[in-house]
Design a protein around this motif. Structure first.
Motif, PDB file in Angstrom:
ATOM      1  N   GLY A   3     -21.010  23.097 -64.860  1.00 56.98           N
ATOM      2  CA  GLY A   3     -19.762  22.367 -65.029  1.00 56.98           C
ATOM      3  C   GLY A   3     -19.169  21.870 -63.736  1.00 56.98           C
ATOM      4  O   GLY A   3     -18.261  21.044 -63.758  1.00 56.98           O
ATOM      5  N   LEU A   4     -19.662  22.378 -62.603  1.00 51.08           N
ATOM      6  CA  LEU A   4     -19.204  21.861 -61.313  1.00 51.08           C
ATOM      7  C   LEU A   4     -20.072  20.670 -60.914  1.00 51.08           C
ATOM      8  O   LEU A   4     -21.287  20.695 -61.117  1.00 51.08           O
ATOM      9  CB  LEU A   4     -19.288  22.950 -60.235  1.00 51.08           C
ATOM     10  CG  LEU A   4     -18.291  24.103 -60.346  1.00 51.08           C
ATOM     11  CD1 LEU A   4     -18.631  25.185 -59.320  1.00 51.08           C
ATOM     12  CD2 LEU A   4     -16.874  23.611 -60.150  1.00 51.08           C
ATOM     13  N   PRO A   5     -19.501  19.616 -60.362  1.00 53.75           N
ATOM     14  CA  PRO A   5     -20.306  18.446 -59.985  1.00 53.75           C
ATOM     15  C   PRO A   5     -21.272  18.770 -58.853  1.00 53.75           C
ATOM     16  O   PRO A   5     -21.041  19.670 -58.048  1.00 53.75           O
ATOM     17  CB  PRO A   5     -19.245  17.435 -59.537  1.00 53.75           C
ATOM     18  CG  PRO A   5     -18.064  18.250 -59.150  1.00 53.75           C
ATOM     19  CD  PRO A   5     -18.076  19.444 -60.057  1.00 53.75           C
ATOM     20  N   GLU A   6     -22.358  18.007 -58.807  1.00 55.27           N
ATOM     21  CA  GLU A   6     -23.362  18.217 -57.764  1.00 55.27           C
ATOM     22  C   GLU A   6     -22.779  18.000 -56.373  1.00 55.27           C
ATOM     23  O   GLU A   6     -23.237  18.604 -55.398  1.00 55.27           O
ATOM     24  CB  GLU A   6     -24.547  17.279 -57.976  1.00 55.27           C
ATOM     25  CG  GLU A   6     -25.724  17.551 -57.034  1.00 55.27           C
ATOM     26  CD  GLU A   6     -26.931  16.699 -57.349  1.00 55.27           C
ATOM     27  OE1 GLU A   6     -27.369  15.949 -56.452  1.00 55.27           O
ATOM     28  OE2 GLU A   6     -27.428  16.772 -58.489  1.00 55.27           O
ATOM     29  N   SER A   7     -21.732  17.175 -56.290  1.00 56.99           N
ATOM     30  CA  SER A   7     -21.098  16.943 -54.992  1.00 56.99           C
ATOM     31  C   SER A   7     -20.455  18.215 -54.449  1.00 56.99           C
ATOM     32  O   SER A   7     -20.235  18.348 -53.240  1.00 56.99           O
ATOM     33  CB  SER A   7     -20.044  15.838 -55.114  1.00 56.99           C
ATOM     34  OG  SER A   7     -19.041  16.200 -56.060  1.00 56.99           O
ATOM     35  N   VAL A   8     -20.130  19.152 -55.338  1.00 53.25           N
ATOM     36  CA  VAL A   8     -19.535  20.428 -54.932  1.00 53.25           C
ATOM     37  C   VAL A   8     -20.602  21.501 -54.782  1.00 53.25           C
ATOM     38  O   VAL A   8     -20.628  22.233 -53.788  1.00 53.25           O
ATOM     39  CB  VAL A   8     -18.477  20.888 -55.959  1.00 53.25           C
ATOM     40  CG1 VAL A   8     -17.983  22.299 -55.640  1.00 53.25           C
ATOM     41  CG2 VAL A   8     -17.311  19.912 -55.992  1.00 53.25           C
ATOM     42  N   VAL A   9     -21.484  21.602 -55.758  1.00 56.08           N
ATOM     43  CA  VAL A   9     -22.495  22.664 -55.768  1.00 56.08           C
ATOM     44  C   VAL A   9     -23.648  22.355 -54.824  1.00 56.08           C
ATOM     45  O   VAL A   9     -24.224  23.251 -54.200  1.00 56.08           O
ATOM     46  CB  VAL A   9     -23.035  22.874 -57.201  1.00 56.08           C
ATOM     47  CG1 VAL A   9     -24.117  23.945 -57.226  1.00 56.08           C
ATOM     48  CG2 VAL A   9     -21.902  23.245 -58.138  1.00 56.08           C
ATOM     49  N   GLY A  10     -23.982  21.067 -54.699  1.00 56.97           N
ATOM     50  CA  GLY A  10     -25.144  20.694 -53.908  1.00 56.97           C
ATOM     51  C   GLY A  10     -26.415  20.822 -54.716  1.00 56.97           C
ATOM     52  O   GLY A  10     -26.426  21.334 -55.831  1.00 56.97           O
ATOM     53  N   LYS A  11     -27.493  20.367 -54.130  1.00 59.14           N
ATOM     54  CA  LYS A  11     -28.794  20.417 -54.793  1.00 59.14           C
ATOM     55  C   LYS A  11     -29.718  21.347 -54.025  1.00 59.14           C
ATOM     56  O   LYS A  11     -29.970  21.159 -52.830  1.00 59.14           O
ATOM     57  CB  LYS A  11     -29.415  19.013 -54.860  1.00 59.14           C
ATOM     58  CG  LYS A  11     -30.678  18.950 -55.679  1.00 59.14           C
ATOM     59  CD  LYS A  11     -31.175  17.503 -55.807  1.00 59.14           C
ATOM     60  CE  LYS A  11     -32.417  17.428 -56.676  1.00 59.14           C
ATOM     61  NZ  LYS A  11     -32.896  16.018 -56.825  1.00 59.14           N
ATOM     62  N   LYS A  12     -30.202  22.374 -54.714  1.00 55.97           N
ATOM     63  CA  LYS A  12     -31.068  23.347 -54.069  1.00 55.97           C
ATOM     64  C   LYS A  12     -32.474  22.782 -53.888  1.00 55.97           C
ATOM     65  O   LYS A  12     -33.005  22.125 -54.783  1.00 55.97           O
ATOM     66  CB  LYS A  12     -31.139  24.639 -54.887  1.00 55.97           C
ATOM     67  CG  LYS A  12     -29.833  25.398 -54.960  1.00 55.97           C
ATOM     68  CD  LYS A  12     -30.024  26.750 -55.605  1.00 55.97           C
ATOM     69  CE  LYS A  12     -30.945  27.628 -54.758  1.00 55.97           C
ATOM     70  NZ  LYS A  12     -31.085  28.975 -55.325  1.00 55.97           N
ATOM     71  N   GLU A  13     -33.045  23.046 -52.737  1.00 51.40           N
ATOM     72  CA  GLU A  13     -34.420  22.646 -52.477  1.00 51.40           C
ATOM     73  C   GLU A  13     -35.367  23.727 -52.969  1.00 51.40           C
ATOM     74  O   GLU A  13     -35.138  24.910 -52.739  1.00 51.40           O
ATOM     75  CB  GLU A  13     -34.631  22.425 -50.975  1.00 51.40           C
ATOM     76  CG  GLU A  13     -33.762  21.332 -50.376  1.00 51.40           C
ATOM     77  CD  GLU A  13     -33.991  21.172 -48.889  1.00 51.40           C
ATOM     78  OE1 GLU A  13     -34.883  21.877 -48.359  1.00 51.40           O
ATOM     79  OE2 GLU A  13     -33.283  20.368 -48.267  1.00 51.40           O
ATOM     80  N   ALA A  14     -36.417  23.314 -53.667  1.00 49.10           N
ATOM     81  CA  ALA A  14     -37.384  24.268 -54.198  1.00 49.10           C
ATOM     82  C   ALA A  14     -37.999  25.081 -53.058  1.00 49.10           C
ATOM     83  O   ALA A  14     -38.545  24.527 -52.113  1.00 49.10           O
ATOM     84  CB  ALA A  14     -38.483  23.542 -54.974  1.00 49.10           C
TER      85      ALA A  14
END
Length: 221
Positions: free
Chosen positions: A129-140
């Motif tokens: 529910g939090l936007p990706e701009s806040v959570v970020g994108k995890k690198e595999a």
């Protein structure tokens, strides 16, 4: 500062306490179940954190949420980089797991007597529910960017060499403080508290003075 009580009471049978009228004794736990570690005879702390993630999710939305322009979804608007997580024992495990759910850097995690959860997806719903701009994108396969401070006693501690290795495998910046006492407990004197205060001071972001700009966390003219 937000202090959060774990969601589930520990049955009085396990802690030798009288019932408190809420279905448990005087203790509370973060896990999805109550299991006994056959090797130690003590409660197993690593029993999944789905219930914890459901509790923490709405709190994160308030702390990190922003006004969306429609009057809905209001939050305090804190940046992840301004958020510290601090936990003791199983609470330390929750703090580490929650930090790992973010693809961006938090201010830091202080885990006292807490090991790392066996599952890398221990917090499946906390950041939903939090936007990706806040959570970020995890690198595999990448390590979390959030700095970690681990504290524990020099004997009879949950922070073993294997625990320290596991944390370093999943976080890029890890500091370990071994207190000169047996067992794990909250800091009890100046000597034990000093490394924690230094860690907090090194990660706090102060307002940038007028006439200066912040670059890479350092204020300059």
């Amino acid at each position: 500062m937000i202090s959060i009580k774990a969601p589930s009471p520990i049955p009085a049978l396990f802690i030798g306490a009288e019932m408190d009228g809420l279905g448990g004794g005087t203790g509370w736990h973060w896990g999805d179940d109550i299991l006994v570690d056959n090797s130690t005879g003590e409660l197993d702390l690593d029993t999944g954190f789905s219930a914890a993630s459901k509790l923490l999710g709405p709190i994160l939305k308030v702390v990190l949420g922003r006004e969306n322009g429609t009057g809905e979804g209001k939050g305090l608007g804190f940046a992840p980089r301004d958020v510290f997580l601090w936990g003791f024992g199983q609470g330390g495990m929750v703090a580490l797991s929650l930090a790992e759910a973010f693809g961006v850097e938090l201010a830091g995690v202080i885990s006292i007597g807490g090991k790392i959860a066996s599952s890398k997806s221990a917090m499946p719903q906390a950041v939903d529910g939090l936007p990706e701009s806040v959570v970020g994108k995890k690198e595999a396969g990448g390590k979390s960017k959030t700095p970690i401070l681990l504290c524990g006693g020099h004997r009879h501690t949950a922070v073993t060499a294997n625990v320290l290795r596991d944390v370093k495998e999943r976080f890029g910046s890890v500091t370990y403080v071994k207190w000169e006492r047996e067992g794990d407990a909250m800091a009890r004197n100046r000597g034990e508290m000093l490394p924690i205060m230094k860690f907090l001071a090194s990660r706090l972001r102060m307002p940038t003075p007028v006439g200066m700009e912040e670059a890479g966390g350092v204020s300059r003219t």
